[in-house]
Design an enzyme around this catalytic site. Structure first.
Site, PDB file in Angstrom:
ATOM      1  N   ASP A   1       0.828  -1.206   0.000  1.00 51.12           N
ATOM      2  CA  ASP A   1       0.000   0.000   0.000  1.00 51.12           C
ATOM      3  C   ASP A   1       0.867   1.263   0.000  1.00 51.12           C
ATOM      4  O   ASP A   1       2.028   1.244   0.392  1.00 51.12           O
ATOM      5  CB  ASP A   1      -0.922   0.012   1.210  1.00 51.12           C
ATOM      6  CG  ASP A   1      -0.157   0.071   2.528  1.00 51.12           C
ATOM      7  OD1 ASP A   1       0.891  -0.610   2.632  1.00 51.12           O
ATOM      8  OD2 ASP A   1      -0.582   0.790   3.442  1.00 51.12           O
ATOM      9  N   GLU A   2       0.289   2.351  -0.425  1.00 49.53           N
ATOM     10  CA  GLU A   2       0.885   3.694  -0.336  1.00 49.53           C
ATOM     11  C   GLU A   2       2.328   3.744  -0.839  1.00 49.53           C
ATOM     12  O   GLU A   2       3.174   4.425  -0.279  1.00 49.53           O
ATOM     13  CB  GLU A   2       0.798   4.201   1.111  1.00 49.53           C
ATOM     14  CG  GLU A   2      -0.635   4.352   1.579  1.00 49.53           C
ATOM     15  CD  GLU A   2      -0.775   4.724   3.041  1.00 49.53           C
ATOM     16  OE1 GLU A   2      -1.702   5.483   3.373  1.00 49.53           O
ATOM     17  OE2 GLU A   2       0.029   4.259   3.865  1.00 49.53           O
TER      18      GLU A   2
END
Length: 528
Positions: free
Chosen positions: A335-336
């Site tokens: 993620d991210e």
């Protein structure tokens, strides 16, 4: 919607050849109007598939023996844990015996029953009358879940009388998880064990450990020792951090396993990796190690995708973590990763997934993996919100149509570090506030458009620790919301009704107090 929920519950209970009358009772007119009016069986959380209260109860005494199936180490272990939990509450010795529970009379009987296959891996049947209490299950995990129901039937105050009646119960979803982030703020194994015990009472069966991030690397890795020695010596705010040795991690895995809780370790990559980059300059494209990081920003770090040394690192770390972990999954984050160009992200995640496969484990990752190419059998963990763009939701639904499974963890519903309201301290509020009702009043099986319930493994309540630094803060933010998420994972869809749940939750107040949990007393719940 209520009709569909009721229909789903009827079908589920029909598979067990039981009535669903009690699973539906809380959702319509005639539900009790105050928690004090609830019977012992109406106070059980998560709500069972079926309850049938009635008849004489059984009083635990100094002579009560907990008898377990002869020759079963697992059943004996469940009996020992049950006795250990009930002794402080009752003041009774509660001796555990490995005599055959099937033939014994009186007392508490924990029986593994080969004929109870309809209850599956985690289902059970509980029967209490004037002669004793019997918990029967097909598998040890079911026996343990039934023992947790028995714990709730023993009053938190007053005489230790188990009310007469029966429970027939199986879970709706196979995956009912809670996550602890020990990377942003370090928590010890003992502190996490305490949380495991709290979660077990409410039939949570997965412990997801976020072990690495920008602020700290928390697990020793022999092949890359500076990860823990240097990368673990920091945390948010500049504290000393810390890390777990391999033996400490093994000890926690054993402890959770004894409570039939599977551990899912997460090594986040290619982003959220500053602690690793600070520990080893060779993992950086520049060859220069950054300083350790003690803030709470995200998305700025990335492993060097173009270096083969990066993939040696990934393979080494995942191999060592897999060797320590008997569970099915390795979580690789994903993620991210804002500092990793998309094409590089896709190629990196392909190789990281292959490295997971080389360990014999299955891939789990945050739902951004859907933007790459999930391998067959991968599990995506959804953490979006109601406001997440439709295109991102459709990307996840498309991955599901290709065979991916889903664990649902919406940040604006199940993230436990989010404030209850504006007055809550500590906590974050980037997705809005999450009061107790909002954390409960949604359906994991229908939450994401285009994703059928058959593709949903279950639900998880993550607790990130950017602003959570102590066990007291963990208690406050996790409880009571994690109980609601646990019910969403276990109980029949027809039983998911806020007006009924808030009364049952209120009745848990004395239980939580007796367990020493400093929970948030939501004004929307009429606490006892």
């Amino acid at each position: 919607m209520r009709y569909l929920r009721a229909l789903g519950a009827l079908l589920a209970c029909a598979a067990l050849s039981v009535s669903c009358t009690d699973a539906r009772a809380g959702s319509g007119a005639g539900a009790p109007g105050a928690p004090a009016e609830l019977s012992a069986y109406e106070r059980i959380v998560p709500a069972p598939a079926r309850t049938a209260p009635g008849g004489p109860g059984y009083r635990l005494t100094a002579a009560t023996v907990i008898r377990t199936t002869a020759g079963s180490r697992e059943a004996r272990g469940v009996g020992e844990l049950l006795a250990a939990a009930l002794r402080p509450a009752t003041g009774l010795p509660l001796r555990v015996s490995g005599t055959d529970a099937a033939g014994a009379a009186g007392g508490v009987r924990l029986r593994l029953d080969p004929a109870a296959g309809a209850y599956g891996e985690e289902g059970y049947r509980l029967q209490a009358d004037g002669e004793g209490v019997t918990v029967s299950a097909y598998r040890p995990a079911g026996l343990f879940r039934g023992a947790q129901t028995l714990r709730q039937l023993v009053p938190a105050e007053g005489a230790p009388v188990v009310a007469g009646g029966s429970v027939s119960d199986t879970p709706r979803f196979a995956y009912r998880g809670a996550m602890v982030d020990i990377a942003r703020h370090f928590f010890t194994v003992a502190q996490v064990k305490r949380y495991v015990d709290q979660l077990a009472l409410y039939k949570v069966n997965v412990l997801h450990l976020h072990l690495t991030d920008d602020q700290g690397w928390r697990l020793a890795v022999d092949s890359w020792p500076r990860l823990a020695e240097y990368g673990g010596a920091s945390e948010v705010g500049g504290g000393p951090g810390g890390h777990w040795t391999k033996e400490e991690y093994r000890d926690l895995v054993r402890y959770a396993g004894e409570r039939y809780m599977e551990v899912v370790p997460e090594i986040d990559m290619p982003g959220h990796t500053n602690a690793a980059l600070a520990s080893y300059a060779e993992l950086n494209c520049s060859g220069v190690a950054p300083a350790r990081y003690t803030g709470i920003k995200v998305g700025f770090s990335s492993l060097c995708v173009g270096k083969e040394r990066t993939y040696e690192f990934v393979a080494d770390v995942l191999r060592e973590v897999a060797a320590l972990t008997p569970g099915r999954w390795l979580h690789i984050g994903g993620d991210e990763a804002h500092s990793t160009p998309h094409d590089q992200y896709a190629s990196f995640m392909a190789r990281a997934q292959a490295a997971v496969g080389d360990t014999g484990k299955k891939v789990m990752a945050w739902h951004q993996l859907a933007g790459a190419e999930p391998v067959p059998g991968a599990v995506l963990q959804w953490w979006g919100t109601d406001k997440t763009k439709a295109a991102e939701k459709e990307q996840v639904a498309a991955a599901v149509r290709k065979g991916a499974k889903l664990v649902v963890s919406p940040a604006d519903r199940s993230y436990l570090d989010i404030k209850y309201d504006a007055a809550t301290k500590p906590g974050l509020s980037w997705p809005g506030y999450v009061p107790v009702e909002r954390a409960y009043d949604w359906d994991p099986g229908t939450h994401l458009p285009g994703v059928p319930e058959s593709a949903v493994l279950g639900v998880e309540a993550p607790l990130w620790t950017e602003v959570i630094a102590t066990p007291a803060e963990l208690d406050l933010m996790a409880f009571p919301r994690v109980i609601g998420v646990a019910e969403l994972g276990w109980s029949p869809a027809a039983a998911l009704d806020w007006d009924a749940y808030r009364l049952r939750l209120a009745a848990q107040g004395p239980v939580l107090t007796k367990l020493g949990i400093g929970f948030y007393r939501s004004p929307d719940v009429p606490w006892l």
